[in-house]
Design an enzyme around this catalytic site. Structure first.
Site, PDB file in Angstrom:
ATOM      1  CB  SER A 191      -0.907   0.013   1.234  1.00 57.35           C
ATOM      2  OG  SER A 191      -1.673  -1.169   1.288  1.00 57.35           O
TER       3      SER A 191
HETATM    4  N1  SAH Z   1      -0.553  -3.924   4.140  1.00 53.07           N
HETATM    5  C1  SAH Z   1      -0.136  -4.792   3.071  1.00 53.07           C
HETATM    6  C2  SAH Z   1      -1.285  -4.914   2.078  1.00 53.07           C
HETATM    7  C3  SAH Z   1      -1.068  -5.894   0.998  1.00 53.07           C
HETATM    8  S1  SAH Z   1      -2.373  -5.993  -0.194  1.00 53.07           S
HETATM    9  C4  SAH Z   1       1.097  -4.195   2.408  1.00 53.07           C
HETATM   10  O1  SAH Z   1       1.150  -2.973   2.306  1.00 53.07           O
HETATM   11  O2  SAH Z   1       1.990  -4.908   1.967  1.00 53.07           O
HETATM   12  C5  SAH Z   1      -3.536  -7.015   0.632  1.00 53.07           C
HETATM   13  C6  SAH Z   1      -3.115  -8.430   0.933  1.00 53.07           C
HETATM   14  O3  SAH Z   1      -4.283  -9.125   1.423  1.00 53.07           O
HETATM   15  C7  SAH Z   1      -2.627  -9.241  -0.259  1.00 53.07           C
HETATM   16  O4  SAH Z   1      -1.356  -9.746   0.026  1.00 53.07           O
HETATM   17  C8  SAH Z   1      -3.651 -10.379  -0.383  1.00 53.07           C
HETATM   18  O5  SAH Z   1      -3.106 -11.595  -0.812  1.00 53.07           O
HETATM   19  C9  SAH Z   1      -4.184 -10.473   1.037  1.00 53.07           C
HETATM   20  N2  SAH Z   1      -5.484 -11.114   1.190  1.00 53.07           N
HETATM   21  C10 SAH Z   1      -6.581 -11.006   0.398  1.00 53.07           C
HETATM   22  N3  SAH Z   1      -7.584 -11.775   0.886  1.00 53.07           N
HETATM   23  C11 SAH Z   1      -7.107 -12.375   2.027  1.00 53.07           C
HETATM   24  C12 SAH Z   1      -7.648 -13.288   2.984  1.00 53.07           C
HETATM   25  N4  SAH Z   1      -8.893 -13.756   2.918  1.00 53.07           N
HETATM   26  N5  SAH Z   1      -6.867 -13.665   3.997  1.00 53.07           N
HETATM   27  C13 SAH Z   1      -5.590 -13.221   4.126  1.00 53.07           C
HETATM   28  N6  SAH Z   1      -5.022 -12.379   3.249  1.00 53.07           N
HETATM   29  C14 SAH Z   1      -5.765 -11.959   2.212  1.00 53.07           C
END
Ligand code: SAH
Length: 218
Positions: free
Chosen positions: A66
């Site tokens: 993000s």
């Molecule tokens: N705060 C993180 C956000 C990553 S994007 C950063 O800045 O790196 C959101 C993440 O949520 C992705 O890696 C995606 O794979 C994960 N995600 C989506 N659905 C999910 C679920 N049901 N359980 C766990 N992770 C999930």
């Protein structure tokens, strides 16, 4: 020995902190967490030179780290005291996980994509942070074994608030979750008061989908 954050990119990191301050981040603990977290370790090496721009970046598997300002905004809303037990859904790069480790007492984080979780594990260790627990699985179920949580941060967007996450919120606890369509969402802040859940609608957001049994199912 040099600190794990190292001198590398130190100037760029300080400039990012100043940029966040200029954009309205005043919580000193949040700014300090950014100062102490080497974001370049959490992005693919090909884009490491852009790690301290206030922008989201691709981290593989169709996911993104993000924008720093989004993380900072989330974290400032919580007003951490340092004693919180936190659940993060969507570890992604692991960058926010480390910010949380600087701000709270205990951090639990769930990610559904195995290669991302492994990269996050490596980056978190390289950043010198140990007090976080990671789980591979569907975060829409939360992480029941360690519940209840004072803070739940969801980093992916859901059509509704997953019921297991509400159940795992401590009395007085707060959750931030983007809720809406796949294209656009509003950030919702939920506060648990006994068995009631107070909801406040905050600004518009755009996140990748929360894929799982209590999120988007396809
Ligand atoms: N705060 C993180 C956000 C990553 S994007 C950063 O800045 O790196 C959101 C993440 O949520 C992705 O890696 C995606 O794979 C994960 N995600 C989506 N659905 C999910 C679920 N049901 N359980 C766990 N992770 C999930």
């Amino acid at each position: 020995m040099e600190s794990p954050v190292g001198r590398q990119f130190g100037g760029a990191r300080r400039r990012l902190v100043e940029e966040l301050r200029g954009k309205g981040i005043t919580d000193l603990a949040v700014l300090k967490a950014f100062e102490n977290t080497p974001r370049h370790l959490f992005v693919p090496t090909g884009v490491a030179h852009r790690a301290y721009e206030d922008t989201p970046l691709p981290i593989g598997n169709g996911q993104t780290i993000s924008q720093p300002m989004v993380h900072a905004y989330y974290l400032q809303l919580i007003k951490f005291t340092g004693s919180e037990k936190v659940l993060e859904i969507g570890t992604g790069s692991g960058f926010e996980t480390v910010l949380l480790a600087h701000l709270a007492a205990q951090v639990f984080s769930v990610e559904r994509i195995a290669p991302l979780l492994e990269n996050a594990r490596t980056a978190i260790a390289a950043a010198g942070v140990e007090r976080v627990s990671l789980l591979l699985g569907d975060g829409t179920h939360g992480w029941k074994a360690h519940a209840p949580y004072d803070v739940i941060l969801v980093g992916a967007a859901s059509p509704d608030i997953p019921v297991p996450l509400l159940e795992q919120l401590a009395d007085g606890g707060r959750m931030l979750i983007p809720v809406g369509t796949r294209e656009e969402q509003k950030l919702i802040q939920v506060t648990r008061v006994g068995d009631a859940f107070e909801k406040a609608e905050l600004g518009p957001m755009r996140f990748v989908p929360l894929l799982g049994e209590h999120g988007w199912t396809s």
